[in-house]
Write a protein that holds these residues in place. Sequence first.
Motif, mmCIF file in Angstrom:
data_model
loop_
_atom_site.group_PDB
_atom_site.id
_atom_site.type_symbol
_atom_site.label_atom_id
_atom_site.label_comp_id
_atom_site.label_asym_id
_atom_site.label_seq_id
_atom_site.Cartn_x
_atom_site.Cartn_y
_atom_site.Cartn_z
ATOM 1 N N THR A 48 0.858 -1.185 0.000
ATOM 2 C CA THR A 48 0.000 0.000 0.000
ATOM 3 C C THR A 48 0.892 1.232 0.000
ATOM 4 O O THR A 48 1.764 1.372 0.853
ATOM 5 N N ILE A 49 0.663 2.120 -0.957
ATOM 6 C CA ILE A 49 1.471 3.335 -1.091
ATOM 7 C C ILE A 49 0.564 4.531 -0.806
ATOM 8 O O ILE A 49 -0.454 4.721 -1.463
ATOM 9 N N ARG A 50 0.971 5.321 0.193
ATOM 10 C CA ARG A 50 0.190 6.492 0.597
ATOM 11 C C ARG A 50 1.076 7.737 0.549
ATOM 12 O O ARG A 50 2.243 7.681 0.906
ATOM 13 N N THR A 51 0.473 8.841 0.196
ATOM 14 C CA THR A 51 1.204 10.096 0.225
ATOM 15 C C THR A 51 1.159 10.684 1.630
ATOM 16 O O THR A 51 0.191 10.490 2.360
ATOM 17 N N THR A 52 2.221 11.364 1.985
ATOM 18 C CA THR A 52 2.251 12.084 3.261
ATOM 19 C C THR A 52 2.302 13.588 3.019
ATOM 20 O O THR A 52 2.341 14.362 3.971
ATOM 21 N N LYS A 53 2.303 13.965 1.748
ATOM 22 C CA LYS A 53 2.367 15.385 1.382
ATOM 23 C C LYS A 53 1.090 15.769 0.638
ATOM 24 O O LYS A 53 0.380 14.907 0.120
ATOM 25 N N PRO A 54 0.805 17.050 0.514
ATOM 26 C CA PRO A 54 -0.342 17.469 -0.295
ATOM 27 C C PRO A 54 -0.162 17.029 -1.748
ATOM 28 O O PRO A 54 0.961 16.904 -2.237
ATOM 29 N N ILE A 55 -1.263 16.802 -2.442
ATOM 30 C CA ILE A 55 -1.217 16.390 -3.848
ATOM 31 C C ILE A 55 -1.247 17.623 -4.735
ATOM 32 O O ILE A 55 -2.115 18.484 -4.604
ATOM 33 N N VAL A 111 5.611 18.016 -2.576
ATOM 34 C CA VAL A 111 4.222 17.583 -2.765
ATOM 35 C C VAL A 111 4.225 16.200 -3.414
ATOM 36 O O VAL A 111 5.247 15.748 -3.939
ATOM 37 N N ALA A 112 3.075 15.543 -3.383
ATOM 38 C CA ALA A 112 2.883 14.316 -4.157
ATOM 39 C C ALA A 112 2.489 14.754 -5.560
ATOM 40 O O ALA A 112 1.458 15.384 -5.748
ATOM 41 N N ASN A 113 3.357 14.462 -6.540
ATOM 42 C CA ASN A 113 3.154 15.042 -7.863
ATOM 43 C C ASN A 113 2.774 14.047 -8.952
ATOM 44 O O ASN A 113 2.662 14.409 -10.104
ATOM 45 N N THR A 158 -3.898 7.243 -2.050
ATOM 46 C CA THR A 158 -3.487 5.861 -1.835
ATOM 47 C C THR A 158 -3.604 5.086 -3.136
ATOM 48 O O THR A 158 -4.568 5.276 -3.887
ATOM 49 N N PHE A 159 -2.628 4.221 -3.412
ATOM 50 C CA PHE A 159 -2.758 3.233 -4.480
ATOM 51 C C PHE A 159 -1.974 2.002 -4.056
ATOM 52 O O PHE A 159 -1.336 1.982 -3.002
ATOM 53 N N TYR A 160 -2.043 0.956 -4.876
ATOM 54 C CA TYR A 160 -1.514 -0.343 -4.479
ATOM 55 C C TYR A 160 -0.575 -0.896 -5.545
ATOM 56 O O TYR A 160 -0.784 -0.687 -6.740
ATOM 57 N N LEU A 161 0.452 -1.603 -5.082
ATOM 58 C CA LEU A 161 1.408 -2.267 -5.966
ATOM 59 C C LEU A 161 1.444 -3.742 -5.568
ATOM 60 O O LEU A 161 1.948 -4.090 -4.499
ATOM 61 N N VAL A 162 0.879 -4.586 -6.427
ATOM 62 C CA VAL A 162 0.871 -6.028 -6.184
ATOM 63 C C VAL A 162 2.166 -6.603 -6.738
ATOM 64 O O VAL A 162 2.525 -6.348 -7.891
ATOM 65 N N GLN A 163 2.863 -7.381 -5.915
ATOM 66 C CA GLN A 163 4.118 -8.005 -6.318
ATOM 67 C C GLN A 163 3.905 -9.516 -6.380
ATOM 68 O O GLN A 163 3.411 -10.103 -5.413
ATOM 69 N N ASP A 164 4.269 -10.128 -7.509
ATOM 70 C CA ASP A 164 3.986 -11.548 -7.726
ATOM 71 C C ASP A 164 5.232 -12.274 -8.215
ATOM 72 O O ASP A 164 5.498 -12.300 -9.412
ATOM 73 N N PRO A 165 6.000 -12.876 -7.304
ATOM 74 C CA PRO A 165 7.148 -13.695 -7.732
ATOM 75 C C PRO A 165 6.631 -14.994 -8.351
ATOM 76 O O PRO A 165 5.692 -15.594 -7.845
ATOM 77 N N ARG A 166 7.248 -15.407 -9.456
ATOM 78 C CA ARG A 166 6.796 -16.606 -10.165
ATOM 79 C C ARG A 166 7.826 -17.715 -10.046
ATOM 80 O O ARG A 166 9.023 -17.476 -10.222
#
Length: 149
Positions: free
Chosen positions: A24-31, A40-42, A137-145
């Motif tokens: 889970t990736i969240r900003t801590t700065k204003p967008i 800022v989150a740019n 907030t957005f998400y990064l799914v990591q999938d090792p194969r």
Amino acid sequence: GIGTKEDPIVITEELNSATPVTLTIRTTKPIEAFGKAGEVANGIIYMRIETLNNSGQAWVEFQFELQEILDQPSVFGDGLSFDQRNKSPDNIVASNFAEFDRDFEPYDRLLFKNGKIDPLMTGSFEFLITDYTPRWTFYLVQDPRIPTG
């Protein structure tokens, strides 16, 4: 880091299995789209992920998937991608994989292939995430194969 090419955000992690995990990736700065990185989150984030394979199995591919809404594929309208506008990116590299593929719509996926990360070894992945409609907030799914067959 602050997310620039010269100072990427670096995540060091250890994966204990060969199953997908979601970061889970969240900003801590204003967008502020296209504002100054670090202030800022740019919507432009250079990342380096250093992953220790503690799964006990070799990983023969490694996939990342972006999601603006958890468990839902990213679509064109969300503006989130692995630098989709750049048709020949030179900022997507991995220490242990020679090639990559990108898929867009209805997913934003980045698959590293033609290589491997053995157990107890570390692989490094570098890429640019762009979000032209930045969110908190957005998400990064990591999938090792692992090998199949």
